[in-house]
Scaffold this motif. Sequence first.
Motif, PDB file in Angstrom:
ATOM      1  N   ASP A   1       0.838  -1.196   0.000  1.00 18.84           N
ATOM      2  CA  ASP A   1       0.000   0.000   0.000  1.00 18.84           C
ATOM      3  C   ASP A   1       0.875   1.249   0.000  1.00 18.84           C
ATOM      4  O   ASP A   1       1.973   1.267   0.562  1.00 18.84           O
ATOM      5  CB  ASP A   1      -0.912   0.002   1.224  1.00 18.84           C
ATOM      6  CG  ASP A   1      -1.856   1.182   1.231  1.00 18.84           C
ATOM      7  OD1 ASP A   1      -2.863   1.129   0.512  1.00 18.84           O
ATOM      8  OD2 ASP A   1      -1.569   2.161   1.941  1.00 18.84           O
TER       9      ASP A   1
ATOM     10  N   ARG B   1      -9.276   4.851  -7.571  1.00 18.12           N
ATOM     11  CA  ARG B   1      -9.691   5.323  -6.251  1.00 18.12           C
ATOM     12  C   ARG B   1     -10.685   6.477  -6.377  1.00 18.12           C
ATOM     13  O   ARG B   1     -10.538   7.361  -7.214  1.00 18.12           O
ATOM     14  CB  ARG B   1      -8.489   5.803  -5.442  1.00 18.12           C
ATOM     15  CG  ARG B   1      -7.515   4.708  -5.033  1.00 18.12           C
ATOM     16  CD  ARG B   1      -6.387   5.311  -4.212  1.00 18.12           C
ATOM     17  NE  ARG B   1      -5.556   4.319  -3.569  1.00 18.12           N
ATOM     18  CZ  ARG B   1      -4.410   3.861  -4.056  1.00 18.12           C
ATOM     19  NH1 ARG B   1      -3.965   4.329  -5.211  1.00 18.12           N
ATOM     20  NH2 ARG B   1      -3.699   2.960  -3.397  1.00 18.12           N
ATOM     21  N   SER B   2     -11.636   6.500  -5.470  1.00  9.80           N
ATOM     22  CA  SER B   2     -12.532   7.648  -5.381  1.00  9.80           C
ATOM     23  C   SER B   2     -11.762   8.850  -4.833  1.00  9.80           C
ATOM     24  O   SER B   2     -10.977   8.706  -3.883  1.00  9.80           O
ATOM     25  CB  SER B   2     -13.698   7.328  -4.448  1.00  9.80           C
ATOM     26  OG  SER B   2     -14.321   8.516  -3.996  1.00  9.80           O
TER      27      SER B   2
ATOM     28  N   HIS C   1     -12.037   8.956  -1.090  1.00  5.86           N
ATOM     29  CA  HIS C   1     -11.103   8.092  -0.365  1.00  5.86           C
ATOM     30  C   HIS C   1      -9.721   8.735  -0.292  1.00  5.86           C
ATOM     31  O   HIS C   1      -9.064   8.728   0.754  1.00  5.86           O
ATOM     32  CB  HIS C   1     -10.990   6.726  -1.056  1.00  5.86           C
ATOM     33  CG  HIS C   1     -12.191   5.857  -0.891  1.00  5.86           C
ATOM     34  ND1 HIS C   1     -12.789   5.215  -1.948  1.00  5.86           N
ATOM     35  CD2 HIS C   1     -12.909   5.515   0.204  1.00  5.86           C
ATOM     36  CE1 HIS C   1     -13.825   4.519  -1.513  1.00  5.86           C
ATOM     37  NE2 HIS C   1     -13.922   4.692  -0.211  1.00  5.86           N
ATOM     38  N   LEU C   2      -9.263   9.266  -1.399  1.00  7.81           N
ATOM     39  CA  LEU C   2      -7.955   9.923  -1.436  1.00  7.81           C
ATOM     40  C   LEU C   2      -7.918  11.110  -0.481  1.00  7.81           C
ATOM     41  O   LEU C   2      -6.931  11.317   0.242  1.00  7.81           O
ATOM     42  CB  LEU C   2      -7.648  10.394  -2.862  1.00  7.81           C
ATOM     43  CG  LEU C   2      -7.354   9.306  -3.889  1.00  7.81           C
ATOM     44  CD1 LEU C   2      -7.381   9.895  -5.302  1.00  7.81           C
ATOM     45  CD2 LEU C   2      -6.012   8.651  -3.620  1.00  7.81           C
TER      46      LEU C   2
ATOM     47  N   TYR D   1      -6.040  -3.632 -11.256  1.00  7.89           N
ATOM     48  CA  TYR D   1      -6.937  -2.932 -10.340  1.00  7.89           C
ATOM     49  C   TYR D   1      -8.401  -3.280 -10.553  1.00  7.89           C
ATOM     50  O   TYR D   1      -9.241  -2.978  -9.704  1.00  7.89           O
ATOM     51  CB  TYR D   1      -6.761  -1.417 -10.476  1.00  7.89           C
ATOM     52  CG  TYR D   1      -5.453  -0.899  -9.946  1.00  7.89           C
ATOM     53  CD1 TYR D   1      -5.248  -0.714  -8.586  1.00  7.89           C
ATOM     54  CD2 TYR D   1      -4.410  -0.583 -10.808  1.00  7.89           C
ATOM     55  CE1 TYR D   1      -4.043  -0.238  -8.091  1.00  7.89           C
ATOM     56  CE2 TYR D   1      -3.194  -0.100 -10.328  1.00  7.89           C
ATOM     57  CZ  TYR D   1      -3.024   0.071  -8.976  1.00  7.89           C
ATOM     58  OH  TYR D   1      -1.825   0.542  -8.497  1.00  7.89           O
TER      59      TYR D   1
ATOM     60  N   SER E   1     -10.435  -1.933 -12.685  1.00  8.56           N
ATOM     61  CA  SER E   1     -11.166  -0.673 -12.800  1.00  8.56           C
ATOM     62  C   SER E   1     -11.332  -0.293 -14.266  1.00  8.56           C
ATOM     63  O   SER E   1     -10.977  -1.056 -15.168  1.00  8.56           O
ATOM     64  CB  SER E   1     -10.412   0.419 -12.033  1.00  8.56           C
ATOM     65  OG  SER E   1     -11.160   1.613 -11.977  1.00  8.56           O
TER      66      SER E   1
END
Length: 338
Positions: A37, A63-64, A67-68, A99, A101
């Motif tokens: 991570d 990532r949203s 979240h970041l 990912y 995504s």
Amino acid sequence: MKVHLQVTGAPRQVATDARELAETGADGLFTFEGPHDVFFPLVVAAGATSLELMTNVAIAGPRSPMHLAHAAYDLQVYSEGRFRLGLGSQIRAHIEKRYGSTWGAPAERTAESVAAVRAIFAAWEGRAPLNFRGKHYTHTLLPPTFDPGPNPFGPPPVLMGALGPVMTRKAAEVADGLLVMPFNSERHFTERTLPAIAEGLRRSGRTPDGFPVIAQVMVALGRTEEALTAAMDGVGSLIAFYGSTPAYRPVLEVEGWEQLHSTLNALSKTGGFAEMRALVTDEMVRTIGVAGTPEECAAQIRTRFGAGIEEVCCYFPGYAPNAADVADLVEALHDRKD
């Protein structure tokens, strides 16, 4: 010149690694999104040292922005204002197959992620209601229960990693600073990166003042022939890996090595990593990376990026440099008389 060094992401090794890097005299630590991570190690490093901290980079696409924003805000509080959020993109295969995504319009999407995070920060700081409506992200709901309120150390800066002219221009338009990708050369930086920065700043109505450009470089460091040979092999292997990726082809093109890319790319698909490394010459290592004693590497970094660059992130890929040599490199880069 400030010097930032990469801290390992291995959970049980982070604290020791961070303290050892602090002993070299470095100014900051950064994490790379690899096998671990990208945020958790900085939490440990924040408690183990007093150094500056940075993600370099967190992959934005999967990532949203919310979240970041939460991760960055909390790290800024815990480190007492020592954190910077570095965001970047990835190639299609990794976004879709690693990912899981959606990939598309990487420069536009990364720039919008930066803008969205900054809009969330502004809402938490009480400067504006949360009303971000972009092409890829929408953030319009912020009940009091989920609002952390103003950060006592101010919101962390949001940096953006870039190599190509489109991504670099976008970074200069929207971000708080630019992380120049380490697969670079003096010619590419001068001919392509600097003009893209200038255009992005012009479009955003900003000036270079207050827009940090953070150089990144792969360093083959060693005072002995044996140490330098191992270091150049490590850097050469990473250059071969980067060079196989289409996104990095422009650097090879600028240097007249564009034909190398297709060969590296084909070999990467068959697992021919040793053959890939063999194609990277010492000249390529010294052109895309830097190589030599600490003092020689410091001088090469200054020559490549110019007097206007005040920060550098140093990578030592594939080998473990002597700690004393790293400390000498840091000292040489700190010494403006060099």
